[in-house]
Scaffold this active site. Structure first.
Site, PDB file in Angstrom:
ATOM      1  CB  CYS A 116      -0.940   0.011   1.199  1.00 58.86           C
ATOM      2  SG  CYS A 116      -2.116  -1.337   1.133  1.00 58.86           S
ATOM      3  CG  HIS A 256      -3.240   3.485   2.239  1.00 58.09           C
ATOM      4  ND1 HIS A 256      -3.650   3.138   0.970  1.00 58.09           N
ATOM      5  CD2 HIS A 256      -3.278   2.347   2.982  1.00 58.09           C
ATOM      6  CE1 HIS A 256      -3.918   1.839   0.952  1.00 58.09           C
ATOM      7  NE2 HIS A 256      -3.704   1.343   2.159  1.00 58.09           N
ATOM      8  CG  ASN A 286      -6.796  -0.678   1.009  1.00 59.66           C
ATOM      9  OD1 ASN A 286      -6.109  -0.152   0.129  1.00 59.66           O
ATOM     10  ND2 ASN A 286      -6.274  -1.289   2.048  1.00 59.66           N
TER      11      ASN A 286
HETATM   12  O1  UT7 Z   1      -3.917  -1.293   3.476  1.00 56.65           O
HETATM   13  C1  UT7 Z   1      -2.973  -2.185   3.938  1.00 56.65           C
HETATM   14  C2  UT7 Z   1      -2.901  -2.244   5.406  1.00 56.65           C
HETATM   15  N1  UT7 Z   1      -4.133  -2.792   5.961  1.00 56.65           N
HETATM   16  C3  UT7 Z   1      -4.773  -2.129   6.904  1.00 56.65           C
HETATM   17  O2  UT7 Z   1      -4.398  -1.044   7.276  1.00 56.65           O
HETATM   18  C4  UT7 Z   1      -5.953  -2.825   7.535  1.00 56.65           C
HETATM   19  C5  UT7 Z   1      -5.913  -2.666   9.021  1.00 56.65           C
HETATM   20  N2  UT7 Z   1      -6.934  -3.461   9.717  1.00 56.65           N
HETATM   21  C6  UT7 Z   1      -8.239  -3.129   9.670  1.00 56.65           C
HETATM   22  O3  UT7 Z   1      -8.638  -2.187   9.034  1.00 56.65           O
HETATM   23  C7  UT7 Z   1      -9.178  -3.941  10.525  1.00 56.65           C
HETATM   24  O4  UT7 Z   1      -8.420  -4.804  11.356  1.00 56.65           O
HETATM   25  C8  UT7 Z   1     -10.202  -4.784   9.722  1.00 56.65           C
HETATM   26  C9  UT7 Z   1     -11.213  -3.860   9.080  1.00 56.65           C
HETATM   27  C10 UT7 Z   1      -9.500  -5.610   8.648  1.00 56.65           C
HETATM   28  C11 UT7 Z   1     -10.954  -5.704  10.666  1.00 56.65           C
HETATM   29  O5  UT7 Z   1     -11.581  -4.934  11.697  1.00 56.65           O
HETATM   30  P1  UT7 Z   1     -11.357  -5.250  13.243  1.00 56.65           P
HETATM   31  O6  UT7 Z   1     -12.129  -4.261  13.978  1.00 56.65           O
HETATM   32  O7  UT7 Z   1      -9.885  -5.311  13.521  1.00 56.65           O
HETATM   33  O8  UT7 Z   1     -12.025  -6.665  13.378  1.00 56.65           O
HETATM   34  P2  UT7 Z   1     -11.430  -8.015  13.961  1.00 56.65           P
HETATM   35  O9  UT7 Z   1     -10.716  -8.751  12.881  1.00 56.65           O
HETATM   36  O10 UT7 Z   1     -10.701  -7.768  15.237  1.00 56.65           O
HETATM   37  O11 UT7 Z   1     -12.742  -8.773  14.326  1.00 56.65           O
HETATM   38  C12 UT7 Z   1     -13.616  -8.312  15.399  1.00 56.65           C
HETATM   39  C13 UT7 Z   1     -14.884  -9.115  15.391  1.00 56.65           C
HETATM   40  C14 UT7 Z   1     -14.633 -10.621  15.361  1.00 56.65           C
HETATM   41  O12 UT7 Z   1     -15.693 -11.261  16.089  1.00 56.65           O
HETATM   42  P3  UT7 Z   1     -15.455 -11.815  17.550  1.00 56.65           P
HETATM   43  O13 UT7 Z   1     -14.311 -12.788  17.443  1.00 56.65           O
HETATM   44  O14 UT7 Z   1     -15.116 -10.626  18.382  1.00 56.65           O
HETATM   45  O15 UT7 Z   1     -16.759 -12.439  17.883  1.00 56.65           O
HETATM   46  C15 UT7 Z   1     -14.753 -10.960  13.914  1.00 56.65           C
HETATM   47  O16 UT7 Z   1     -15.098 -12.304  13.699  1.00 56.65           O
HETATM   48  O17 UT7 Z   1     -15.633  -8.823  14.213  1.00 56.65           O
HETATM   49  C16 UT7 Z   1     -15.847 -10.030  13.464  1.00 56.65           C
HETATM   50  N3  UT7 Z   1     -15.748  -9.697  12.060  1.00 56.65           N
HETATM   51  C17 UT7 Z   1     -16.799  -9.407  11.286  1.00 56.65           C
HETATM   52  N4  UT7 Z   1     -18.110  -9.364  11.544  1.00 56.65           N
HETATM   53  C18 UT7 Z   1     -18.927  -9.021  10.530  1.00 56.65           C
HETATM   54  C19 UT7 Z   1     -14.623  -9.592  11.308  1.00 56.65           C
HETATM   55  N5  UT7 Z   1     -14.925  -9.255  10.048  1.00 56.65           N
HETATM   56  C20 UT7 Z   1     -16.275  -9.138  10.001  1.00 56.65           C
HETATM   57  C21 UT7 Z   1     -17.190  -8.793   8.991  1.00 56.65           C
HETATM   58  N6  UT7 Z   1     -18.500  -8.756   9.306  1.00 56.65           N
HETATM   59  N7  UT7 Z   1     -16.790  -8.513   7.730  1.00 56.65           N
END
Ligand code: UT7
Length: 329
Positions: A116, A256, A286
């Site tokens: 990125c 970004h 993204n």
């Molecule tokens: O561009 C290159 C660099 N990349 C980035 O900068 C991305 C950085 N990371 C992020 O933007 C975020 O980590 C994500 C958007 C990818 C994910 O968001 P998050 O708030 O970190 O979610 P998480 O992976 O910690 O998941 C939290 C909860 C989980 O449920 P439990 O285990 O707490 O019950 C996931 O299973 O949200 C759940 N979850 C979802 N629920 C509904 C994860 N993805 C989804 C989804 N829909 N799409």
């Protein structure tokens, strides 16, 4: 003699027609529009459809858009640097393919892979060729067809990405406009959190790697998020400080577009109000290397000669960086 800076003198862009909405994602995986919007700020993203279409095809649209706007012939271009994580193929470089498809027969070029942060890396590289006097017209492209490496069963990763391309023209400027400073960083130990497991020389493609879905983006979102929030904000603040810039004389943050929350954290660190921050993540998601030039493309009409722009990015590698540009037109 007045120093030669590399000034951006034109911007081109392209996003594919197909709109993949959060509502459609709800039908493909266990997710909701509400979750995606609240955690990322994304409402929809564009997807390149059509067999045999790759990153170069979007880049060709963007470059042609730029040449048309600027009234240049493809033959006027001396160099093309293409920042991409989803090249048309492992080799040759997508830059070569773009040159061929557009008819830039006097140009040479190559690809830059810094995930990125690729566009900021490529912009800095391209600027060197202008500053040294080696070239007078360099096009820097940022493009990705992220949909080609996404697993749409992986709701944690696939929802944030989209496809798109943008590009800028660099020309010499001796009046103090152009790329003034850049800070580029890398920390390869971060590769464990964001990478593609197979398809490279370490683990070439086999039937097993395909069956195991190892050709898709692997991301540990929370870990990447923590590094991104800190480093993108730190590097943007650092470039402001070393160029004696304050929130008052920075006109635009061009961040970004990975996650709205990361963008907000960076803007807060710089003390910038929302109206000085370019944000189009809600419509494009993204697009990896496409995010920064697509912002410039959309905001081009609002920019003025002399505006101070801070570009900031963070991505796989880890790679991150920031660029200070004094807008030239
Ligand atoms: O561009 C290159 C660099 N990349 C980035 O900068 C991305 C950085 N990371 C992020 O933007 C975020 O980590 C994500 C958007 C990818 C994910 O968001 P998050 O708030 O970190 O979610 P998480 O992976 O910690 O998941 C939290 C909860 C989980 O449920 P439990 O285990 O707490 O019950 C996931 O299973 O949200 C759940 N979850 C979802 N629920 C509904 C994860 N993805 C989804 C989804 N829909 N799409």
């Amino acid at each position: 003699m007045q120093k030669v800076h590399a000034a951006i003198t034109a911007v081109g862009g392209y996003v594919p027609e197909y709109v993949l909405t959060n509502a459609e994602l709800e039908t493909m995986m266990d997710t909701t529009d509400e979750w995606i919007q609240s955690r990322t700020g994304i409402k929809e993203r564009r997807i390149l459809k059509g067999e045999g279409k790759g990153s170069s095809d979007m880049a060709v649209h963007a470059v042609n858009n730029l040449l048309e706007k600027k009234g240049l012939s493809p033959k006027d271009i001396e160099m093309v640097i293409c920042a991409t994580t989803t090249p048309d193929m492992q080799f040759p470089a997508t830059a070569n393919v773009i040159c061929d498809k557009v008819g830039m027969t006097n140009a040479w070029g190559y690809d830059v892979n810094a995930a990125c942060s690729g566009f900021i890396y490529a912009l800095t590289i391209g600027s060197q060729f202008i500053e040294t006097g080696r070239h007078k017209r360099v096009i820097v492209v940022g493009v990705d067809k992220m949909s080609s490496i996404l697993n749409y069963e992986d709701r944690k990763t696939s929802i944030i990405f989209g496809d798109g391309a943008g590009c800028v023209l660099l020309e010499p400027n001796t009046d103090g406009y152009g790329l003034i400073d850049s800070i580029l960083r890398t920390d390869g130990s971060g590769r464990v959190f964001l990478h593609q497991k197979a398809g490279g020389s370490v683990k070439p493609a086999t039937i097993e790697t395909v069956m195991n879905k190892e050709h898709f983006v692997y991301q540990e979102g929370q870990s990447v998020f923590k590094f991104a929030v800190k480093n993108m904000a730190d590097v943007a603040a650092e470039i402001m400080e070393r160029n004696n810039l304050t929130a008052d004389n920075v006109n635009w943050l061009v961040p970004h577009q990975a996650n709205k929350r990361i963008i907000t954290a960076t803007a807060d660190r710089m003390n910038l109000p929302a109206e000085k921050v370019m944000v189009n993540i809600e419509r494009f998601g993204n697009t990896t290397n496409g995010t920064l030039p697509l912002c410039l493309w959309e905001w081009e009409n609002k920019l003025h000669k002399g505006d101070n722009l801070i570009l900031a990015a963070f991505g796989g590698g880890f790679t991150w960086g920031s660029t200070y540009i004094r807008w030239a037109y």
